[in-house]
Write an enzyme that holds these catalytic residues in place. Structure first.
Site, PDB file in Angstrom:
ATOM      1  N   ASP A 181      30.306  41.332  32.241  1.00 37.82           N
ATOM      2  CA  ASP A 181      31.596  40.696  32.034  1.00 37.82           C
ATOM      3  C   ASP A 181      31.460  39.541  31.055  1.00 37.82           C
ATOM      4  OD1 ASP A 181      34.155  39.202  32.682  1.00 37.82           O
ATOM      5  OD2 ASP A 181      34.267  40.841  34.129  1.00 37.82           O
ATOM      6  N   HIS A 228      38.679  42.362  37.558  1.00 40.15           N
ATOM      7  CA  HIS A 228      37.549  42.686  36.685  1.00 40.15           C
ATOM      8  C   HIS A 228      36.738  43.837  37.289  1.00 40.15           C
ATOM      9  CE1 HIS A 228      37.575  38.974  34.049  1.00 40.15           C
ATOM     10  NE2 HIS A 228      38.523  38.739  34.943  1.00 40.15           N
TER      11      HIS A 228
END
Length: 156
Positions: A123, A19
């Protein structure tokens, strides 16, 4: 975009390098368009980013901002990413990593007050960020660092 005011974005990815890396790539792209970037993560993740990524490919203009990792019973000290859990063979502790990151909600709110960004890119796993930012009148953008096929399995 006027030279006197660069749009300031705070970016906060989930604590996994799968990520973090796409977030850094997006940060570099935004930087090339004149944005000011504050990249938030935990101290060990930032150290790893500086050592493994930014050292080989320096990116001036991306400010690394540390958000201390709260301790959670059962999560070993010094574990601040899924990489750390993989290194010790304890991926079963990922839920504790989520729990620790959820405890960052109030410190992150204080950080947003201090940084005063124009918006936050976060995120998908950090579902509390829009609520924290909304209290401060800061818009958010949810950045999903995985492809459509993965998303179809998650939703379907």
């Amino acid at each position: 975009m006027a030279d006197h005011h660069k749009l300031h974005v705070v970016m906060f990815p989930w604590l996994a390098h799968g990520h973090i890396t796409p977030f850094l790539e997006l940060a570099k792209r935004l930087l090339s368009y004149g944005f000011r970037i504050s990249f938030v993560s935990t101290p060990l993740n930032i150290a790893r980013i500086k050592q493994q990524i930014l050292q080989s490919e320096p990116t001036p203009g991306i400010e690394m901002v540390e958000l201390p990792m709260p301790s959670v019973d059962g999560l070993p000290i010094g574990i601040e990413s899924t990489t750390g859990l993989f290194e010790i063979g304890r991926t079963d502790l990922i839920p504790l990593l989520f729990q620790a990151l959820d405890l960052c909600e109030h410190p992150f709110g204080a950080l947003l007050k201090l940084l005063s960004p124009d918006f936050v890119i976060h995120d998908v796993t950090l579902c509390w960020i829009p609520r924290v930012a909304a209290k401060l009148g800061i818009p958010t953008i949810n950045f999903m660092s995985f492809n459509a096929a993965t998303m179809s399995f998650m939703i379907g």
